[in-house]
Design a protein around this motif. Structure first.
Motif, short mmCIF file in Angstrom:
data_model
loop_
_atom_site.label_atom_id
_atom_site.label_comp_id
_atom_site.label_asym_id
_atom_site.label_seq_id
_atom_site.Cartn_x
_atom_site.Cartn_y
_atom_site.Cartn_z
N UNK A 68 -21.92 26.25 43.09
CA UNK A 68 -20.49 26.55 43.22
C UNK A 68 -19.82 25.45 44.02
N UNK A 69 -18.71 24.94 43.50
CA UNK A 69 -17.92 23.94 44.20
C UNK A 69 -16.46 24.36 44.18
N UNK A 70 -15.78 24.05 45.26
CA UNK A 70 -14.36 24.38 45.36
C UNK A 70 -13.60 23.75 44.20
N UNK A 71 -12.76 24.55 43.53
CA UNK A 71 -11.97 24.04 42.42
C UNK A 71 -12.65 24.13 41.08
N UNK A 72 -13.94 24.51 41.06
CA UNK A 72 -14.65 24.70 39.80
C UNK A 72 -14.66 26.18 39.44
N UNK A 73 -14.35 26.50 38.19
CA UNK A 73 -14.25 27.89 37.74
C UNK A 73 -15.25 28.14 36.61
N UNK A 74 -16.21 29.03 36.84
CA UNK A 74 -17.14 29.42 35.79
C UNK A 74 -16.37 30.13 34.68
N UNK A 75 -16.59 29.72 33.44
CA UNK A 75 -15.76 30.16 32.32
C UNK A 75 -16.62 30.49 31.10
N UNK A 76 -16.28 31.58 30.42
CA UNK A 76 -16.97 31.90 29.16
C UNK A 76 -16.05 32.74 28.28
N UNK A 77 -16.33 32.71 26.96
CA UNK A 77 -15.53 33.42 25.96
C UNK A 77 -16.40 34.50 25.35
N UNK A 78 -15.81 35.69 25.11
CA UNK A 78 -16.63 36.81 24.65
C UNK A 78 -15.79 37.86 23.93
N UNK A 79 -16.49 38.77 23.27
CA UNK A 79 -15.88 39.96 22.67
C UNK A 79 -16.27 41.15 23.55
N UNK A 80 -15.31 41.91 24.07
CA UNK A 80 -15.65 43.04 24.94
C UNK A 80 -16.17 44.23 24.14
N UNK A 81 -17.08 44.98 24.77
CA UNK A 81 -17.57 46.23 24.15
C UNK A 81 -17.35 47.37 25.14
N UNK A 82 -16.40 48.26 24.86
CA UNK A 82 -16.21 49.44 25.71
C UNK A 82 -17.24 50.50 25.34
N UNK A 83 -18.20 50.81 26.23
CA UNK A 83 -19.29 51.71 25.86
C UNK A 83 -18.83 53.13 25.60
N UNK A 84 -19.46 53.76 24.60
CA UNK A 84 -19.19 55.15 24.29
C UNK A 84 -20.18 56.05 25.02
N UNK A 85 -19.94 57.34 25.00
CA UNK A 85 -20.78 58.27 25.73
C UNK A 85 -22.22 58.22 25.23
N UNK A 86 -22.41 58.18 23.91
CA UNK A 86 -23.76 58.12 23.34
C UNK A 86 -24.50 56.87 23.80
N UNK A 87 -23.78 55.77 23.94
CA UNK A 87 -24.39 54.53 24.37
C UNK A 87 -24.93 54.66 25.80
N UNK A 88 -24.16 55.29 26.67
CA UNK A 88 -24.59 55.47 28.05
C UNK A 88 -25.86 56.30 28.14
N UNK A 89 -25.94 57.34 27.34
CA UNK A 89 -27.13 58.19 27.33
C UNK A 89 -28.34 57.43 26.80
N UNK A 90 -28.13 56.63 25.76
CA UNK A 90 -29.20 55.82 25.20
C UNK A 90 -29.72 54.82 26.22
N UNK A 91 -28.81 54.17 26.94
CA UNK A 91 -29.20 53.17 27.92
C UNK A 91 -30.04 53.79 29.03
#
Length: 257
Positions: A68-91
């Motif tokens: 980590x250095x001052x002025x440097x920003x970790x950056x990434x691009x993604x598709x979000x996944x909002x978990x459903x109730x069934x997913x939480x139980x499976x996990x």
């Protein structure tokens, strides 16, 4: 656009640091080793005068892929996944089965499908970078993809191992999005995505390279997915918008209906 702004005083301090020549910082460091400098000077450049070693115990044993250095920003691009109730139980069931086999997994704090590697942006690059990304995505349409097969992944530094769910439909559309993201990465001379990507959502992780141990219990874990009480579990992701996270800022890029 979802975006969190740092305070103006932070930005002014950051800008002031960037105006100081590297040679001046080197001299300041040498002098500080011989003389007791005023606290106000040391406070201006804490990381340059006394480099800090990140305490991995504060992050569950995780370590940074790059310093980590001052002025440097970790950056990434993604598709979000909002978990459903069934997913939480499976996990929860997956974590339980892994524990039986001696693998202690930590669930992800949030779930997403990565479309870029994590790269470093300078603060003044953020606006032109996101503008370029928005322009590259303007003609891309919404779609859906699904995942149902578990797979073990390990990061390049071999410091963390992940249990992921690999995408089985929608790869062509995902590759099309990656090509658009890569064009922006190339414009800013940043690393593009992997040549033959295995699109997936990371479900949980553990510290170190335990790929072999996790692969030994992968069949049992897959059985949890296949023998789900309502039939084989299929994770469905509605790809309606991309997001770009850079430091504490998050930008949204809606796809065309």
């Amino acid at each position: 656009m979802l975006v969190g702004y740092s305070s103006s005083s932070d930005e002014e301090s950051e800008a002031a640091t960037e105006r100081i020549p590297t040679e001046s910082l080197r001299i300041l460091t040498l002098v500080s080793n011989r003389l007791s400098l005023p606290g106000c000077l040391l406070a201006m450049f804490p990381e340059e005068v006394y480099p800090q070693t990140e305490d991995s115990t504060l992050h569950g044993g995780r370590t940074r892929s790059f310093k980590h250095e001052r002025g440097n920003w970790a950056t990434y691009v993604y598709l979000p996944y909002p978990p459903e109730e069934d997913f939480g139980e499976l996990l929860e069931e997956l974590l339980s089965v892994a524990r039986v086999h001696g693998v202690i997994l930590t669930p992800q704090e949030e779930f997403h499908l990565s479309l870029s590697q994590t790269v470093v942006l300078r603060h003044h690059w953020i606006q032109p970078f996101t503008q370029s990304l928005r322009k590259a995505l303007v003609h891309h349409k919404r779609f859906a993809c699904s995942a149902e097969r578990l797979k073990v992944y390990c990061n390049a530094e071999r410091t963390r191992t992940f249990l992921g769910m690999e995408v089985c439909t929608g790869q062509a559309q995902l590759l099309h999005l990656v090509q658009a993201v890569d064009r922006t990465m190339t414009e800013f001379e940043l690393d593009t995505f992997y040549k033959d990507p295995s699109f997936h959502l990371s479900l949980a992780w553990c510290v170190g390279d335990v790929t072999e141990q996790m692969n030994e219990c992968l069949q049992s874990l897959q059985g949890v997915v296949t023998d789900h009480e309502d039939g084989p579990f299929v994770l469905r992701l509605d790809c309606t918008e991309l997001r770009c996270r850079t430091g504490n800022k998050t930008f949204q890029f809606p796809l065309k209906p």
